[in-house]
Design an enzyme around this catalytic site. Structure first.
Site, PDB file in Angstrom:
ATOM      1  N   SER A 157       0.832  -1.198   0.000  1.00 10.96           N
ATOM      2  CA  SER A 157       0.000   0.000   0.000  1.00 10.96           C
ATOM      3  C   SER A 157       0.865   1.246   0.000  1.00 10.96           C
ATOM      4  O   SER A 157       2.053   1.200   0.284  1.00 10.96           O
ATOM      5  CB  SER A 157      -0.946   0.012   1.201  1.00 10.96           C
ATOM      6  OG  SER A 157      -0.254   0.528   2.313  1.00 10.96           O
ATOM      7  N   LYS A 158       0.216   2.327  -0.325  1.00 11.55           N
ATOM      8  CA  LYS A 158       0.888   3.600  -0.500  1.00 11.55           C
ATOM      9  C   LYS A 158       1.661   3.996   0.757  1.00 11.55           C
ATOM     10  O   LYS A 158       2.730   4.580   0.680  1.00 11.55           O
ATOM     11  CB  LYS A 158      -0.183   4.646  -0.804  1.00 11.55           C
ATOM     12  CG  LYS A 158       0.354   5.873  -1.478  1.00 11.55           C
ATOM     13  CD  LYS A 158      -0.797   6.752  -1.871  1.00 11.55           C
ATOM     14  CE  LYS A 158      -0.314   8.036  -2.467  1.00 11.55           C
ATOM     15  NZ  LYS A 158      -1.416   8.900  -2.846  1.00 11.55           N
TER      16      LYS A 158
END
Ligand code: GLU
Length: 471
Positions: free
Chosen positions: A252-253
């Protein structure tokens, strides 16, 4: 008669192209190319509040950068609203969908009651027509939604291309909303839900194989039921596991770069990204490095991994380093030029960038690293004081000074530079390992570089003299 293979990738333009989506795009593309079929790009922009033109552009740019060429598209769902309404009407007429006038407050109350009774929350079918069932008159002033009349019993089963046989009971799923009304006061058409738009599109676009992330497994029974209600031929589904980050959690970011664009900017080559992404969830024997053509030749839908793969930056760097070595110098020079431009360093001399790229590329995993090296020619260097103290000693300074004098007047090419360095060594009774690190630190800002004569020959004479000025 078997129909022509048609695959698609259907990103939502609510951000950049995610690595997971890029991987399913790659699989869909390779599958279509392997079987001589067609690959479609569809933009799922029905989340109007979060979709942006900028994201559309990023998706198109990333697809282009990766070289995933499509035969149709980009098609935009928001340009197809009339079609979704038409299909919804068709389903209502056939009794496989119906209008529901429940207000949000009513739905909340329904769910609360179910929770209080310890039941699973679901739409209770109060507006679903049934033989002998009397429905209340539709309330005035309320715009209804359209719901699927989901089969109440039985199972939805399919043989997933990735996961194998999957079966989900219809009792697990309820009468999904297919179409919502347009917001109050808006003259436009209402927007379909994800599952409905996907189905109408996959049907209209004659999609035969759907590769996507396994977060959609729970949507697939609805999609199959809608397709069945329409009498449509089902595509085959292949749900790829998510990609895990280095920490074993979903990539994820928050835990590093997840967009294709970020890797492009960080100096990875598209062929390396494709190669790496392909292996992340698919294998062909022990092969780790393969070309696009080999991938197309080998990707027949088998050997897709059932369990999640872990993102491995070290392996990606290794793959990229391989493609850096293989890349031709004019191409690398152009990429280095772009990297330097992003750092505010404008270099016009592509010939010089080409020679510099050739000299340094073997030691670099990315174009950004290559640009770090090449930058030393154009940007002032700042040797560390300890390195200066270690290498630029009293013993070598006289030799550096006489070399500096020669460098001001000699021909500026590698053999003449090598001869001048050799003469300085002989005149001052020094060895190369004493003089070369001093020259490197002063001119290049670091003590380890490729061969010093080759390197000096790259620099403009004036730069070398200026960097040796203060000894
Ligand atoms: N827009 C959906 C997504 O980005 C597409 C899923 C699908 O391929 O059906 O996840």
């Amino acid at each position: 008669m078997t129909s022509k293979v048609r695959t698609r990738i259907a990103p939502s333009p609510t951000g950049y192209l995610h690595l997971g989506t890029a991987r399913t795009a790659l699989y869909s593309w390779a599958y279509a190319r392997h079987y001589g079929g067609e690959f479609v790009l569809r933009i799922e922009d029905t989340d109007v509040a979060r979709s942006t033109q900028d994201s559309v552009q990023q998706i198109l740019d990333s697809m282009h950068w990766l070289g995933l060429d499509y035969d149709e598209g980009p098609l935009f769902q928001m340009q197809r609203l009339a079609r979704y309404h038409e299909v919804a009407e068709q389903m209502i007429a056939a009794g496989t969908a119906y209008r529901c006038w429940c207000s949000p407050a009513e739905l909340d109350a329904m769910r609360e009651g179910q929770r209080a009774r310890g039941e699973k929350t679901r739409y209770d079918g109060r507006w679903r027509p049934a033989p002998g069932k009397a429905l209340p008159p539709p309330p005035a002033g309320v715009q209804p939604v359209v719901r699927l009349a989901n089969p109440p019993r039985g199972h939805v089963s399919w043989n997933d291309l990735v996961k194998g046989p999957i079966s989900i009971s219809n009792e697990e799923i309820d009468d999904l909303i297919l179409l919502r009304p347009a917001p109050d006061g808006s003259a436009g058409l209402g927007v379909p839900t994800y599952n409905f738009a996907v189905v109408v599109d996959d049907w209209d676009m004659a999609i035969t194989h759907v590769f996507r992330g396994d977060e959609h497994i729970n949507n697939t029974p609805w999609q199959i039921n809608i397709l069945r209600a329409l009498g449509a031929k089902l595509p085959q589904y292949g749900h790829c596991p998510i990609i895990l980050g280095e920490d074993g959690l979903k990539l994820s970011k928050r835990r590093g770069a997840v967009s294709v664009t970020a890797y492009e900017e960080a100096g990875y080559l598209p062929e390396a990204m494709l190669n790496y992404l392909a292996r992340l969830g698919w294998s062909h024997g022990d092969d780790e490095l393969f070309t696009r053509e080999q991938m197309v030749q080998w990707f027949d839908g088998s050997h897709l991994a059932k369990s999640p793969a872990q993102w491995d930056p070290a392996k990606l760097a290794w793959v990229n380093a391989h493609y850096m070595k293989a890349a031709d110098d004019p191409r690398l020079a152009g990429l280095v030029q772009q990297q330097l431009a992003r750092r505010g360093v404008a270099v016009e001399d592509l010939g010089l960038l080409q020679r510099a790229s050739a000299l340094f590329k073997d030691r670099c995993a990315t174009v950004a690293e290559l640009a770090d090296w090449v930058a030393m020619i154009f940007v002032a260097v700042h040797p560390r004081p300890e390195e200066l103290a270690t290498h630029v000693t009293e013993a070598v300074v006289p030799a550096l000074r006489s070399l500096r004098e020669r460098l001001a007047v000699i021909e500026w090419d590698k053999p003449t530079l090598a001869a001048a360095i050799k003469d300085a060594l002989a005149a001052h009774q020094l060895k190369m390992p004493q003089l070369a690190p001093a020259l490197r630190v002063l001119v290049c800002g670091r003590a380890q570089t490729p061969s010093i004569d080759a390197l000096l020959a790259l620099f403009p004479r004036a730069t070398v003299l200026a960097r040796l000025q203060h000894i």
